[in-house]
Write a protein that holds these residues in place. Sequence first.
Motif, PDB file in Angstrom:
ATOM      1  N   GLY A  78      -7.269  60.748   2.242  1.00 49.26           N
ATOM      2  CA  GLY A  78      -8.020  59.773   1.458  1.00 49.26           C
ATOM      3  C   GLY A  78      -8.888  58.839   2.275  1.00 49.26           C
ATOM      4  O   GLY A  78      -9.217  57.732   1.835  1.00 49.26           O
ATOM      5  N   ARG A  79      -9.279  59.289   3.488  1.00 48.48           N
ATOM      6  CA  ARG A  79     -10.093  58.427   4.365  1.00 48.48           C
ATOM      7  C   ARG A  79     -11.321  59.218   4.840  1.00 48.48           C
ATOM      8  O   ARG A  79     -11.337  59.811   5.910  1.00 48.48           O
ATOM      9  CB  ARG A  79      -9.260  57.981   5.568  1.00 48.48           C
ATOM     10  CG  ARG A  79      -9.905  56.899   6.428  1.00 48.48           C
ATOM     11  CD  ARG A  79      -8.885  56.401   7.456  1.00 48.48           C
ATOM     12  NE  ARG A  79      -9.407  55.278   8.227  1.00 48.48           N
ATOM     13  CZ  ARG A  79      -9.918  55.391   9.466  1.00 48.48           C
ATOM     14  NH1 ARG A  79      -9.969  56.572  10.057  1.00 48.48           N
ATOM     15  NH2 ARG A  79     -10.355  54.319  10.097  1.00 48.48           N
ATOM     16  N   PRO A  80     -12.377  59.276   3.995  1.00 52.39           N
ATOM     17  CA  PRO A  80     -13.542  60.101   4.324  1.00 52.39           C
ATOM     18  C   PRO A  80     -14.328  59.563   5.522  1.00 52.39           C
ATOM     19  O   PRO A  80     -14.330  58.353   5.779  1.00 52.39           O
ATOM     20  CB  PRO A  80     -14.394  60.035   3.056  1.00 52.39           C
ATOM     21  CG  PRO A  80     -14.005  58.746   2.405  1.00 52.39           C
ATOM     22  CD  PRO A  80     -12.551  58.561   2.727  1.00 52.39           C
ATOM     23  N   ARG A  81     -14.985  60.484   6.222  1.00 50.71           N
ATOM     24  CA  ARG A  81     -15.857  60.111   7.343  1.00 50.71           C
ATOM     25  C   ARG A  81     -17.298  59.924   6.878  1.00 50.71           C
ATOM     26  O   ARG A  81     -18.093  59.272   7.552  1.00 50.71           O
ATOM     27  CB  ARG A  81     -15.802  61.199   8.418  1.00 50.71           C
ATOM     28  CG  ARG A  81     -14.405  61.414   8.987  1.00 50.71           C
ATOM     29  CD  ARG A  81     -14.405  62.550   9.999  1.00 50.71           C
ATOM     30  NE  ARG A  81     -15.215  62.239  11.172  1.00 50.71           N
ATOM     31  CZ  ARG A  81     -15.556  63.128  12.089  1.00 50.71           C
ATOM     32  NH1 ARG A  81     -15.150  64.392  11.975  1.00 50.71           N
ATOM     33  NH2 ARG A  81     -16.290  62.777  13.122  1.00 50.71           N
ATOM     34  N   GLN A 146      -7.812  50.621  -7.275  1.00 52.64           N
ATOM     35  CA  GLN A 146      -6.448  51.155  -7.324  1.00 52.64           C
ATOM     36  C   GLN A 146      -5.900  51.482  -5.924  1.00 52.64           C
ATOM     37  O   GLN A 146      -4.790  51.998  -5.786  1.00 52.64           O
ATOM     38  CB  GLN A 146      -6.412  52.418  -8.195  1.00 52.64           C
ATOM     39  CG  GLN A 146      -6.702  52.138  -9.664  1.00 52.64           C
ATOM     40  CD  GLN A 146      -6.442  53.367 -10.533  1.00 52.64           C
ATOM     41  OE1 GLN A 146      -5.527  54.142 -10.278  1.00 52.64           O
ATOM     42  NE2 GLN A 146      -7.246  53.544 -11.561  1.00 52.64           N
ATOM     43  N   ARG A 147      -6.735  51.231  -4.913  1.00 51.23           N
ATOM     44  CA  ARG A 147      -6.341  51.484  -3.507  1.00 51.23           C
ATOM     45  C   ARG A 147      -5.945  52.938  -3.261  1.00 51.23           C
ATOM     46  O   ARG A 147      -5.034  53.231  -2.490  1.00 51.23           O
ATOM     47  CB  ARG A 147      -5.206  50.554  -3.076  1.00 51.23           C
ATOM     48  CG  ARG A 147      -5.586  49.099  -3.291  1.00 51.23           C
ATOM     49  CD  ARG A 147      -4.695  48.162  -2.559  1.00 51.23           C
ATOM     50  NE  ARG A 147      -5.259  46.818  -2.631  1.00 51.23           N
ATOM     51  CZ  ARG A 147      -4.871  45.810  -1.865  1.00 51.23           C
ATOM     52  NH1 ARG A 147      -3.943  46.001  -0.966  1.00 51.23           N
ATOM     53  NH2 ARG A 147      -5.407  44.620  -1.998  1.00 51.23           N
ATOM     54  N   THR A 148      -6.618  53.837  -3.960  1.00 50.45           N
ATOM     55  CA  THR A 148      -6.342  55.269  -3.770  1.00 50.45           C
ATOM     56  C   THR A 148      -7.288  55.869  -2.726  1.00 50.45           C
ATOM     57  O   THR A 148      -7.195  57.045  -2.406  1.00 50.45           O
ATOM     58  CB  THR A 148      -6.502  56.025  -5.100  1.00 50.45           C
ATOM     59  OG1 THR A 148      -7.730  55.633  -5.713  1.00 50.45           O
ATOM     60  CG2 THR A 148      -5.364  55.704  -6.044  1.00 50.45           C
ATOM     61  N   ILE A 149      -8.223  55.041  -2.226  1.00 48.28           N
ATOM     62  CA  ILE A 149      -9.162  55.533  -1.212  1.00 48.28           C
ATOM     63  C   ILE A 149      -9.323  54.488  -0.114  1.00 48.28           C
ATOM     64  O   ILE A 149      -9.212  53.284  -0.372  1.00 48.28           O
ATOM     65  CB  ILE A 149     -10.528  55.879  -1.850  1.00 48.28           C
ATOM     66  CG1 ILE A 149     -11.401  56.609  -0.839  1.00 48.28           C
ATOM     67  CG2 ILE A 149     -11.257  54.632  -2.372  1.00 48.28           C
ATOM     68  CD1 ILE A 149     -12.479  57.430  -1.446  1.00 48.28           C
ATOM     69  N   ASP A 150      -9.584  54.960   1.095  1.00 46.24           N
ATOM     70  CA  ASP A 150      -9.748  54.087   2.254  1.00 46.24           C
ATOM     71  C   ASP A 150     -11.126  54.370   2.861  1.00 46.24           C
ATOM     72  O   ASP A 150     -11.371  55.468   3.368  1.00 46.24           O
ATOM     73  CB  ASP A 150      -8.624  54.395   3.257  1.00 46.24           C
ATOM     74  CG  ASP A 150      -8.783  53.653   4.576  1.00 46.24           C
ATOM     75  OD1 ASP A 150      -9.704  52.818   4.684  1.00 46.24           O
ATOM     76  OD2 ASP A 150      -7.975  53.909   5.492  1.00 46.24           O
ATOM     77  N   LEU A 151     -12.022  53.396   2.785  1.00 43.73           N
ATOM     78  CA  LEU A 151     -13.390  53.601   3.287  1.00 43.73           C
ATOM     79  C   LEU A 151     -13.582  53.056   4.705  1.00 43.73           C
ATOM     80  O   LEU A 151     -14.704  52.994   5.202  1.00 43.73           O
ATOM     81  CB  LEU A 151     -14.408  52.937   2.342  1.00 43.73           C
ATOM     82  CG  LEU A 151     -14.484  53.517   0.913  1.00 43.73           C
ATOM     83  CD1 LEU A 151     -15.562  52.808   0.104  1.00 43.73           C
ATOM     84  CD2 LEU A 151     -14.754  55.027   0.931  1.00 43.73           C
ATOM     85  N   SER A 152     -12.483  52.703   5.368  1.00 44.38           N
ATOM     86  CA  SER A 152     -12.609  52.080   6.697  1.00 44.38           C
ATOM     87  C   SER A 152     -13.045  53.062   7.780  1.00 44.38           C
ATOM     88  O   SER A 152     -13.426  52.668   8.880  1.00 44.38           O
ATOM     89  CB  SER A 152     -11.282  51.435   7.106  1.00 44.38           C
ATOM     90  OG  SER A 152     -10.289  52.433   7.289  1.00 44.38           O
ATOM     91  N   GLY A 153     -12.992  54.375   7.464  1.00 45.56           N
ATOM     92  CA  GLY A 153     -13.366  55.374   8.475  1.00 45.56           C
ATOM     93  C   GLY A 153     -14.746  55.978   8.253  1.00 45.56           C
ATOM     94  O   GLY A 153     -15.106  56.966   8.902  1.00 45.56           O
ATOM     95  N   VAL A 154     -15.549  55.394   7.353  1.00 46.92           N
ATOM     96  CA  VAL A 154     -16.865  55.979   7.052  1.00 46.92           C
ATOM     97  C   VAL A 154     -17.818  55.800   8.237  1.00 46.92           C
ATOM     98  O   VAL A 154     -18.087  54.679   8.673  1.00 46.92           O
ATOM     99  CB  VAL A 154     -17.473  55.352   5.765  1.00 46.92           C
ATOM    100  CG1 VAL A 154     -18.929  55.785   5.591  1.00 46.92           C
ATOM    101  CG2 VAL A 154     -16.657  55.763   4.540  1.00 46.92           C
TER     102      VAL A 154
END
Length: 419
Positions: A78-81, A146-154
């Motif tokens: 759940g942490r897309p690049r 809902q905190r189902t995704i993490d965008l910190s690694g984009v």
Amino acid sequence: MSTQITFADLALAEPLLRAITEAGYTQPTPIQAQAIPQVLKGGDLLAAAQTGTGKTAGFTLPILHLLLQRPIAQQRPGRPRVLILTPTRELTAQVEESVQTYGKHTPIRSMVMFGGVNINPQITALKKPLDILVATPGRLLDHLGQRTIDLSGVEILVLDEADRMLDMGFIRDIRKVLAALPKQRQNLLFSATFSDEIRTLARGVLNNPGEVSVTPRNTASERVHQTVHMVEQIHKRDLISHIIRESGWHQVLVFTRTKHGANRLAEKLVKDGLSAAAIHGNKSQAARTRALEGFKQGKVAVLVATDIAARGLDIDQLPQVVNFELPNVPEDYVHRIGRTGRAGATGSAVSLVDPSEIKLLRAIENLIKKPIERLPVTGWTPAPRSAAQIAEDAADAQREAGRSGRGALGNGRPSGART
């Protein structure tokens, strides 16, 4: 520029070149030839390119290459690049198709995310590692909430069809998404035009960007033969049915201003023996996909669509576009007729214009800097109206008047509504 350059000259990774060859391409389009080297350098990019220019591959190919060049040992679920934001469901599907086509010989994983469907399968999919996420802004914000995704690694952000996202009232949503992203990242912004609003958005998102443009601002394709039939609104459905049947058109995209108008026209055409389907924001995603597939495969001859639903439709060799009603925004006319006359082919765009639409017609002619030929309709006379039809038309007119205050696109969509 693209006549000499081949994809092999662009120094893309071998698995990508193999997929390009299998897809039957050898030479990049002008936007690809300009954009791909810029993206590969790692800098930000502001690109003007309309649908149909090959712009999607212009960013998916170099993004795939960069991800292959910078592998990560352990990718967290759940942490897309890469995050690609698009305005509509159809466009997310088109971008995802491009990622799948060109990335098929790579281990890169991607998924789409949009509203109008159950969120749970998306939540499940986000529990696996992910490289590329293609999303509409509204549903992405739901997942962030809902905190189902993490965008910190984009590492790379793409805003695709940014002009349309602004038109659809997504600016606040975009700002909220930007706030959740790392400060250090590569940004790519694609727009059909470089309007003042786009320049303002670009200044807030892009850092010292390169700039490419392959379409002169707001010019309609010279390969599209444009004509106008003057006809009263109440007779348009009969006339379009007559034209399609007499011309023997087998693939025609028709634009209406409202969802209700799209439904009524499709019903009328089916009643007259034509295979027709409507797509708009009120249709389920499954119904929209089914109608579009039927149209692409030739099972549906007439696809009736609102502007928003048609954005991102990628149909090769579409010969015919009809404006059942003129759009309120002249630039939308250019987008509509740009669906035909692609890739060197000729196309035709017919507009049915009621006397009340003359102002809109003049605005379009000012924009494209040429008059559109008015043609009489041969072999057709308006049928007399029954009392029931007159009453129905009056009800329609009232419904239209009720919608007219809801935004420039006149499609009954409140500003900021989610796709």
